[in-house]
Design an enzyme around this catalytic site. Structure first.
Site, PDB file in Angstrom:
ATOM      1  N   ARG A  63       1.228  -1.387   0.183  1.00  0.00           N
ATOM      2  CA  ARG A  63      -0.168   0.124   0.142  1.00  0.00           C
ATOM      3  C   ARG A  63       0.632   1.488   0.188  1.00  0.00           C
ATOM      4  O   ARG A  63       0.396   2.508   0.412  1.00  0.00           O
ATOM      5  CB  ARG A  63      -0.785  -0.280   1.612  1.00  0.00           C
ATOM      6  CG  ARG A  63      -1.244  -1.175   1.421  1.00  0.00           C
ATOM      7  CD  ARG A  63      -2.362  -1.367   0.425  1.00  0.00           C
ATOM      8  NE  ARG A  63      -3.654  -2.158   1.240  1.00  0.00           N
ATOM      9  CZ  ARG A  63      -4.225  -3.386   0.069  1.00  0.00           C
ATOM     10  NH1 ARG A  63      -4.496  -3.190  -1.675  1.00  0.00           N
ATOM     11  NH2 ARG A  63      -5.021  -4.139   0.533  1.00  0.00           N
ATOM     12  N   ASP A 304      -1.782 -13.440   0.030  1.00  0.00           N
ATOM     13  CA  ASP A 304      -2.022 -12.110  -0.666  1.00  0.00           C
ATOM     14  C   ASP A 304      -1.896 -11.035   0.495  1.00  0.00           C
ATOM     15  O   ASP A 304      -3.193 -11.153   0.227  1.00  0.00           O
ATOM     16  CB  ASP A 304      -4.043 -12.600  -1.587  1.00  0.00           C
ATOM     17  CG  ASP A 304      -4.194 -11.643  -1.831  1.00  0.00           C
ATOM     18  OD1 ASP A 304      -3.575 -10.569  -2.383  1.00  0.00           O
ATOM     19  OD2 ASP A 304      -5.282 -12.177  -2.728  1.00  0.00           O
TER      20      ASP A 304
END
Ligand SMILES: [Zn+2]
Length: 430
Positions: A63, A304
């Site tokens: 992110r 993930d």
């Protein structure tokens, strides 16, 4: 610093052996029994502890830059270290998307400066992960990208995927595909089936994955290019990959811990910690994933890891973003259920292979083994002491995990990256 890890149960060349490991100058200096501590060495008593090559996770979302309220390179890599991972692959759905040499080089530098573990950087497949132009595969490889992916979205256009597979292969880059046919999404939020009906939410059909996978296998065959499928979720996908491999098509695949551990029937209600993409599928799909992993159809495990803020995830199944965290719960949840559980499905060495050497092999990464002279990337786990997963102990900024509250075995005691102790559970040092 120099360390001597004494008397661990060491995962070495697909076997568990009791031995000592000497770490000097960032590398594994020696493996052996009864190594005598040197004057400058800190000794770790690893008796009854599992000592493994640092785990390898080729699929995480950090992110950073762009959404640092969810995670940063520092917190995401700290989460990886706390989970026993020493090498992770960072997906390119950050802002800006690393889609040219300059932006990839910038990410590589940020990862090196801020990362606690080895962070390998994905380039995107297409510019800005959108329909249209491909990235310059040779240029991004030279800038330091280790693989390419548009993860978060499927590549919708077949001609684009055909050229991407050929171009990535020519540059020596693995293409990792998020497989999702947009025209079949129909606004779904969890697996289409009885649970979606019970909860009154739109469902995601299996064909959203399998229809595009069929195309991609055909394109891999047409080009001869290696195709890696991210997060396999359905029984039909397992069947198709099995057939492709039998036909000699160069396909590899990964599965997540949550798709192995959970099915849609286990979704307790309108709880966004059970919302991810692809969704948790049926129990029959879950069993097929386990079988596919055990028979070699699925090559490896990848988390993930997808952190989101508590505010975002409070918006329920329909209003929240897809994704759950995974770095800090992958090994212990899998070990507890599948190796140590009442009905074991994996051996410990199988599980370790799927989390070390196997993912390294899929992506041509030099990691995942313990050999003298190699970088001292090592994780130490406690398999005997039960612990409860607590959100406030996560190093990740994201607390969005369905595994919080579970009691597990296999907590990380220590993680070394290039001989540096980057994570240590307080009482580990003797
Ligand atoms: Zn994905």
């Amino acid at each position: 610093m120099a360390y001597l890890l004494k008397n661990g149960q060491v995962y070495l060349e697909h076997q568990l052996v009791t031995c000592d490991i000497r770490i000097q100058n960032g590398k594994i200096a020696a493996l052996g029994t009864d190594l005598t501590p040197l004057a400058d060495e800190t000794v770790f008593d690893c008796t009854a502890k599992l000592v493994t090559p640092g785990l390898v996770d080729p699929h995480v979302h950090l992110r950073d830059p762009g959404q640092t309220d969810k995670e940063t390179i520092a917190t995401g890599s700290a989460a990886a270290a706390r989970g026993g991972f020493t090498t992770i692959g960072a997906m390119p759905n950050v802002i800006p998307v690393p889609d040219d040499a300059t932006k990839v080089a910038d990410m590589v530098q940020r990862n090196t400066e801020n990362g606690l573990v080895h962070i390998l950087q994905f380039s995107s497949i297409t510019k800005n992960r959108e329909a249209g132009d491909l990235v310059d595969f040779q240029a991004v490889k030279q800038a330091g990208a280790f693989a390419v992916s548009n993860d978060g979205s499927g590549v919708q256009d077949a001609a684009t995927m055909l050229k991407a597979l050929a171009g990535a292969a020519e540059a020596g880059l693995t293409l990792a595909a998020h497989v999702e046919e947009d025209s079949l999404k129909f606004g779904g939020v969890i697996n289409a089936g009885p649970k979606a009906e019970e909860l009154g939410v739109p469902g995601i059909i299996n064909a959203v994955e399998t229809s595009q996978l069929a195309r991609d296998i055909a394109l891999s065959e047409a080009t001869g290019a290696h195709y890696h499928m991210c997060h396999v979720s359905t029984a039909a996908s397992v069947r198709m990959i099995r057939q492709a491999k039998a036909a000699g098509i160069p396909v590899t695949a990964e599965v997540t811990p949550h798709h192995l551990l959970l099915s849609d029937e286990m979704i307790p209600g309108n709880d966004a910690n059970y919302k991810m993409n692809p969704p948790l599928r049926s129990e029959a799909d879950r069993q097929a994933l386990i079988e596919g992993l055990c028979d070699g159809t699925i090559d490896c495990i990848a988390t993930d890891h997808a952190p989101h803020t508590a505010l975002e995830k409070a918006k329920g199944l329909c209003g929240s973003p897809f994704g759950i965290t995974g770095s800090e719960t992958a090994f212990d949840t899998l070990y507890t259920t599948f190796v140590q559980g009442a009905q074991p499905r994996f051996t410990l060495t199988q599980l370790l292979n799927w989390m070390t050497a196997a993912p390294a092999r899929c992506f041509n990464i030099d990691a995942g083994t313990l050999l003298p002279g190699a970088a001292a990337d090592i994780a130490v786990f406690d398999l005997k002491t039960p612990t409860t997963i607590k959100a406030d102990e996560f190093a990740s900024k994201g607390h969005n995990s369905p595994f919080v509250g579970q009691t597990v075995y296999g907590q990380t005691i220590a993680t070394f990256v290039s001989g540096k102790l980057v994570y240590r559970k307080d009482d580990a040092q003797k």
